[in-house]
Scaffold this motif. Structure first.
Motif, PDB file in Angstrom:
ATOM      1  N   ILE A 173       0.872  -1.185   0.000  1.00  0.00           N
ATOM      2  CA  ILE A 173       0.000   0.000   0.000  1.00  0.00           C
ATOM      3  C   ILE A 173       0.904   1.230   0.000  1.00  0.00           C
ATOM      4  O   ILE A 173       1.706   1.434   0.915  1.00  0.00           O
ATOM      5  CB  ILE A 173      -0.940   0.032   1.224  1.00  0.00           C
ATOM      6  N   LEU A 180      -6.847   4.878  -5.561  1.00  0.00           N
ATOM      7  CA  LEU A 180      -7.993   5.499  -4.890  1.00  0.00           C
ATOM      8  C   LEU A 180      -7.681   6.965  -4.612  1.00  0.00           C
ATOM      9  O   LEU A 180      -6.807   7.283  -3.801  1.00  0.00           O
ATOM     10  CB  LEU A 180      -8.282   4.766  -3.578  1.00  0.00           C
ATOM     11  N   LYS A 200     -10.578   1.142   5.307  1.00  0.00           N
ATOM     12  CA  LYS A 200      -9.202   0.802   5.672  1.00  0.00           C
ATOM     13  C   LYS A 200      -9.075  -0.703   5.939  1.00  0.00           C
ATOM     14  O   LYS A 200      -8.119  -1.330   5.509  1.00  0.00           O
ATOM     15  CB  LYS A 200      -8.762   1.629   6.891  1.00  0.00           C
ATOM     16  N   LEU A 244      -9.044  -2.485   2.624  1.00  0.00           N
ATOM     17  CA  LEU A 244      -7.781  -2.331   1.895  1.00  0.00           C
ATOM     18  C   LEU A 244      -6.678  -3.206   2.504  1.00  0.00           C
ATOM     19  O   LEU A 244      -5.898  -3.828   1.775  1.00  0.00           O
ATOM     20  CB  LEU A 244      -7.346  -0.858   1.879  1.00  0.00           C
ATOM     21  N   ARG A 256      -4.710  -6.187   0.580  1.00  0.00           N
ATOM     22  CA  ARG A 256      -3.243  -6.292   0.543  1.00  0.00           C
ATOM     23  C   ARG A 256      -2.805  -7.740   0.809  1.00  0.00           C
ATOM     24  O   ARG A 256      -1.894  -8.242   0.157  1.00  0.00           O
ATOM     25  CB  ARG A 256      -2.638  -5.349   1.581  1.00  0.00           C
ATOM     26  N   LYS A 268      -2.983  -7.499  -3.598  1.00  0.00           N
ATOM     27  CA  LYS A 268      -3.321  -6.309  -4.398  1.00  0.00           C
ATOM     28  C   LYS A 268      -2.313  -5.196  -4.099  1.00  0.00           C
ATOM     29  O   LYS A 268      -1.867  -5.040  -2.956  1.00  0.00           O
ATOM     30  CB  LYS A 268      -4.710  -5.789  -4.039  1.00  0.00           C
ATOM     31  N   ILE A 289      -1.953  -1.220  -3.874  1.00  0.00           N
ATOM     32  CA  ILE A 289      -2.929  -0.141  -3.671  1.00  0.00           C
ATOM     33  C   ILE A 289      -2.208   1.204  -3.545  1.00  0.00           C
ATOM     34  O   ILE A 289      -1.302   1.347  -2.726  1.00  0.00           O
ATOM     35  CB  ILE A 289      -3.769  -0.423  -2.406  1.00  0.00           C
ATOM     36  N   ILE A 307      -2.998   5.013  -2.561  1.00  0.00           N
ATOM     37  CA  ILE A 307      -4.044   5.883  -2.027  1.00  0.00           C
ATOM     38  C   ILE A 307      -3.547   7.323  -2.025  1.00  0.00           C
ATOM     39  O   ILE A 307      -2.453   7.622  -1.560  1.00  0.00           O
ATOM     40  CB  ILE A 307      -4.534   5.457  -0.618  1.00  0.00           C
TER      41      ILE A 307
END
Lengths: 243, 222
Positions: A33, A167, A183, A186, A190, A194, A196, A198
């Motif tokens: 992330i 996002l 949150k 997400l 993870r 994935k 991500i 943000i």
């Protein structure tokens, strides 16, 4: 293989000629992330649009350098192809909601992939439950609140099951319960590998990030561990990133 | 007498079964800073549109200085109450940032010199001077929000209603906005902020109204 590779990316909007991104380079791995932080107008959203291929395919302008998602060069593939790799939730969810009900909105992309009806039904059911949309599943997205619209847009994007998510300030208009829910989702995504990105202003919303990229006037000025950057109050204050 | 009174106001959108607001009784003064909070979909934005006469209650009445809003035109209401939409794209329509801010001032009948002076001051304060001749829709979302807020603040309405004004604003611009709101409040005008940004409203609000499932559950009184 890195999920996202951005190498020496520069971008100018046309016809204004305003240079928005200046020699940006970074990589993001699977299951990472990454938060993008910076003052308004520093190029955060433009970077997100480059990852999803909206730039250069829809907005034109002058893009140089390399942007790759799962090894695919963004400028060489159309947005429909890229959407299978990158799910993009825009800052303004109204730009991506256009169907008469929440359920239709979430089913739209899987239907366009010609998935079997039972698979479409399952994905819609999963999204509605995961995002807590059951009370408004038949509502017209245009009549929802700003935070609810963002939840629907996120559901529509997640229903495509892309490996990379971008996002753009999705939590800005959400209440604290919805923010916590997002949150948690997400963090869970993870775990499934994935990647991500943000884009947010609120440090509180960045608590789940592994890394933070800080942009200033289109340039990447810092790329580091989220915990280090969030703890560096002197840096954040100097960059005017603390309220 | 309050500046705005909502009397037994209920609302549901046409063609929808769900009632968004139930029997709201509320008085809003054009003094201090009132924060309206509540979870997503609790009816905050709908309430703000009722205050402005953009929406008309299905039952009940909204009064501005004792006069029913239904007897006034939107421009008449707009001269007293400034409104910044949740989505700034909804209210930006001029060809340049400068024109966007001067539009309302010209309609107030100010002289060209006065307009120029005010536009310059507000562009400087909100750090939009470098974009004075830019097409507003080419700005970033945060910049558009600053522009929408600046254009309404320039008009110095008696009451300012801001729907999620800090969404898209970076921390530095949030503080600039908050400082400006303090000045407005000090000049005996009122501000209503609809927001999830608890940090921001905790710093600036003097009264808190909380909505839950379309009803006022906190802050009904003064």
């Amino acid at each position: 293989m890195d999920a996202v590779v951005v190498d020496n990316l520069c971008y100018k909007y046309q016809p204004s000629g305003r240079q928005i991104l200046k020699n940006i380079s970074f990589k993001a791995g699977q299951g990472e992330i990454v938060a993008v932080l910076g003052l308004s107008g520093c190029g955060k959203s433009t970077l997100g649009l480059c990852l999803g291929g909206i730039i250069p395919h829809y907005l034109g302008g002058e893009l140089t350098g390399r942007v790759q998602v799962h090894g695919i060069e963004v400028k060489d593939h159309n947005v429909a192809r890229l959407a299978l790799e990158v799910g993009l939730v825009f800052q303004d969810p109204e730009t991506q909601l256009f169907l008469p009900t929440v359920e239709d909105e979430i089913a739209f992309a899987p239907e366009n992939l010609c998935l079997p009806p039972e698979e479409i039904g399952k994905r819609v059911y999963d999204m509605i439950n995961m995002l807590g949309l059951s009370d408004i599943r038949q509502a017209n997205p245009n009549q929802l609140s700003g935070g609810q619209k963002h939840l629907v847009a996120l559901g529509a994007v997640l229903a495509l099951e892309p490996g990379i998510l971008v996002l753009d300030e999705v939590m800005a208009q959400m209440d604290s319960t919805s923010k916590k829910k997002i949150k948690d989702i997400l963090v869970n995504l993870r775990l499934y590998g994935k990647t991500i990105l943000i884009i947010e202003h609120e440090l509180e919303s960045l608590s789940i990030a592994d890394r933070i990229l800080v942009l200033e006037d289109g340039a990447l000025i810092r790329d580091g561990q989220a915990s280090e950057i969030v703890a560096d109050e002197e840096f954040l204050a100097r960059q005017k990133l603390m309220f | 007498m309050a500046f705005i009174d909502l009397i037994n106001v209920s609302y549901k959108y046409p063609g929808q079964q769900r009632t968004i607001l139930h029997d709201i009784n509320l008085s809003i003064w054009n003094r201090g800073c009132t924060a309206v909070t509540g979870s997503n979909g609790s009816g905050k934005t709908t309430l703000s549109k009722l205050l402005l006469g953009i929406l008309t209650p299905v039952t009940g009445l909204v009064k501005l200085n004792g006069q029913p809003l239904t007897s006034m035109t939107l421009p008449q209401i707009g001269r007293r109450i400034g409104y910044v939409f949740q989505n700034p794209d909804r209210q930006i329509f001029c060809a340049t940032v400068e024109e966007e801010i001067s539009f309302g001032l010209q309609n107030q009948g100010l002289s060209p010199d006065q307009v120029l002076q005010k536009v310059k001051a507000i562009l400087d304060y909100f750090e939009l001077t470098r974009y004075a001749h830019t097409f507003p829709l080419a700005l970033s979302a945060g910049e558009k929000r600053r522009l929408a807020i600046a254009a309404v603040l320039a008009l110095e309405p008696d009451l300012l209603v801001l729907d999620e004004p800090t969404a898209g604003l970076d921390p530095y611009r949030k503080r600039l906005l908050g400082d400006y709101l303090e000045k407005i409040i000090a000049s005996h005008k009122g501000v209503v902020i609809i927001s999830h940004d608890h940090q921001f409203i905790a710093r600036y609000a003097t009264r808190f109204i909380r909505l839950k499932n379309g009803q006022v559950v906190e802050g009904q009184g003064a």
